[in-house]
Design an enzyme around this catalytic site. Structure first.
Site, PDB file in Angstrom:
ATOM      1  N   LYS A  35       5.373  26.844  -2.917  1.00 59.85           N
ATOM      2  CA  LYS A  35       4.000  26.727  -3.432  1.00 59.85           C
ATOM      3  C   LYS A  35       4.013  26.469  -4.946  1.00 59.85           C
ATOM      4  CE  LYS A  35       3.822  31.767  -3.816  1.00 59.85           C
ATOM      5  NZ  LYS A  35       3.186  33.017  -3.376  1.00 59.85           N
ATOM      6  N   TYR A 273      -3.209  26.090 -37.565  1.00 58.50           N
ATOM      7  CA  TYR A 273      -4.588  26.590 -37.476  1.00 58.50           C
ATOM      8  C   TYR A 273      -4.679  28.060 -37.851  1.00 58.50           C
ATOM      9  CZ  TYR A 273      -5.850  22.480 -34.640  1.00 58.50           C
ATOM     10  OH  TYR A 273      -6.079  21.233 -34.175  1.00 58.50           O
TER      11      TYR A 273
HETATM   12  C1  LIG Z   1       4.218  33.923  -3.297  1.00 66.12           C
HETATM   13  C2  LIG Z   1       4.454  34.694  -2.069  1.00 66.12           C
HETATM   14  C3  LIG Z   1       5.772  34.949  -1.651  1.00 66.12           C
HETATM   15  C4  LIG Z   1       6.984  34.697  -2.519  1.00 66.12           C
HETATM   16  O1  LIG Z   1       7.016  35.708  -3.512  1.00 66.12           O
HETATM   17  P1  LIG Z   1       8.238  35.881  -4.545  1.00 66.12           P
HETATM   18  O2  LIG Z   1       7.915  37.125  -5.294  1.00 66.12           O
HETATM   19  O3  LIG Z   1       8.223  34.693  -5.438  1.00 66.12           O
HETATM   20  O4  LIG Z   1       9.467  35.967  -3.766  1.00 66.12           O
HETATM   21  C5  LIG Z   1       5.928  35.518  -0.401  1.00 66.12           C
HETATM   22  N1  LIG Z   1       4.867  35.844   0.372  1.00 66.12           N
HETATM   23  C6  LIG Z   1       3.595  35.653  -0.030  1.00 66.12           C
HETATM   24  C7  LIG Z   1       2.474  36.036   0.872  1.00 66.12           C
HETATM   25  C8  LIG Z   1       3.342  35.082  -1.264  1.00 66.12           C
HETATM   26  O5  LIG Z   1       2.083  34.911  -1.671  1.00 66.12           O
END
Ligand SMILES: *Cc1c(COP(=O)(O)O)cnc(C)c1O
Length: 382
Positions: A35, A273
């Protein structure tokens, strides 16, 4: 080709995935989280490597992310971790994406959409065991599973999923909380089985839980951050080694730029700035064409140190949208115009800091540092 760019070391992605695999129980499946464009490192590259490494599922957060993968010939199962809206359901069928659902309304809607498309689709039942996010409560899980299996002819219950709130913490209270969540998940699963329903793939562990609680790996783990080379928050290499879990992670992403100018500033002159930095003595300032619109967090200024030729130099004054200024001191023979500047990256490639170090300086996490890199920072996969 702009000099402000992100280098993505694909061998390190593979190395990290292999490291994770080495810690898995023999029957545990792997679902790699790709993701948010693979935590900023590139979802397609990560997905391809994950597939080659035998990963059965890939986790995505939006349908668009799934469509991009499908359009690039990714055939692994895609698990959608967030909810979608009713008008997006159509695309779950079209691109064969597995949603995580939990309320009868959306489940019913999805069943109808599948019916219309003459397909049967897998779904995962999301259970909220204490994360305080999506999912039905553990007590509701058996009846929801029954609803999916008995009332929805076009849906197949392929798994049950929950997510931990504090599995990355090593405090006693938080370890206790994670164990309570796991217990609630087990009771939901037992309740489903008691109705004669197969819960399918049971999955609860992201990176932190998969490593810190090997007994919670169940049928599938869903690592994200470790693929990209970082330990989750308080879980360190040393913490794992003390528990006889050997895992060596290599940061995948390097964020870099170049010195495009060196200017002399006299004592009393100000930088950037708000005039937050006034030179206490004469100095030379390197101008770097990277700013917060690239993902260099503005709250890292002043003070964040960058690496030039193996040495640290501080950013002076505020980070601007497209530029920042670095103090190299007077007559510095080590820094020349056009030299490479590394904001963060793997130490074995010459960076003094990785994304976790940068995160610690401003009270955030490596996840945010990496996903903050914007679209205009071209990713060079090497
Ligand atoms: C993002 C996510 C993961 C992965 O999490 P990490 O901490 O990066 O390993 C797994 N399960 C869900 C439901 C998530 O939202």
């Amino acid at each position: 080709m702009r000099c402000t760019k992100a280098i993505v070391y694909k061998d390190f992605i593979r190395h990290n995935i292999q490291q994770i695999k080495s810690t898995l129980n023999c029957k545990t499946k792997l679902c790699c989280a790709v993701k948010a464009d693979g935590y900023g490192c590139g979802s397609l590259t990560t997905a391809q490597i994950a597939q080659e490494e035998g990963c059965e599922y890939l986790a995505i957060a939006t349908i668009d992310e799934g469509i991009e993968l499908r359009n690039n010939n990714i055939s692994a199962k895609l698990l959608l971790l967030s909810l979608c809206t009713p008008d997006e359901l159509e695309y779950l069928c079209k691109y064969n994406i597995t949603p995580t659902l939990y309320d009868s309304q959306l489940v019913k809607d999805f069943d109808k959409v599948c019916e219309k498309n003459s397909t049967t689709q897998d779904v995962f039942l999301a259970v909220d065991t204490g994360m305080g996010r999506i999912g039905c409560y553990a007590e509701e899980a058996p009846s929801m599973a029954k609803f999916i299996c008995q009332e929805c002819k076009n849906l197949n219950l392929a798994g049950v999923i929950t997510h931990f709130a504090v599995s990355d913490s090593i405090s006693d209270a938080n370890i206790k909380y994670t164990k309570e969540q796991a217990k609630r998940f087990e009771s939901a699963i037992d309740g489903i089985k008691a109705l004669g329903i197969d819960p399918g793939i049971r999955t609860c562990a992201s990176s932190a839980a998969a490593m810190a609680f090997p007994e919670l790996q169940m049928d599938m783990v869903r690592p994200g951050i470790i693929i990209y080379g970082y330990y989750p928050d308080q879980i360190t290499k040393q913490y794992l080694a003390e528990r006889n879990i050997e895992i060596d992670l290599k940061p995948v992403m390097q964020f870099e730029s170049q010195v495009v100018s060196i200017k002399h500033f006299k004592k009393g002159m100000s930088i950037s700035y708000g005039r937050t930095w006034v030179c206490p003595e004469d100095t030379d300032i390197a101008i770097i064409p990277a700013g917060y619109a690239d993902g260099l967090l503005r709250r890292n200024s002043p003070g964040m140190e960058v690496t030039i030729n193996g040495k640290p130099y501080p950013i002076r004054g505020r980070i601007c949208m497209d530029q920042c200024m670095v103090d190299i001191g007077q007559n510095n023979k080590d820094v020349k115009r056009w030299d490479k500047v590394i904001f963060f990256g793997p130490k074995e490639k010459g960076a003094l800091k990785d994304a976790n170090d940068v995160a610690n300086e401003t009270g955030t996490i490596s996840y945010e540092v990496m996903t903050s890199l914007s679209k205009r920072v071209v990713r060079h996969i090497v």
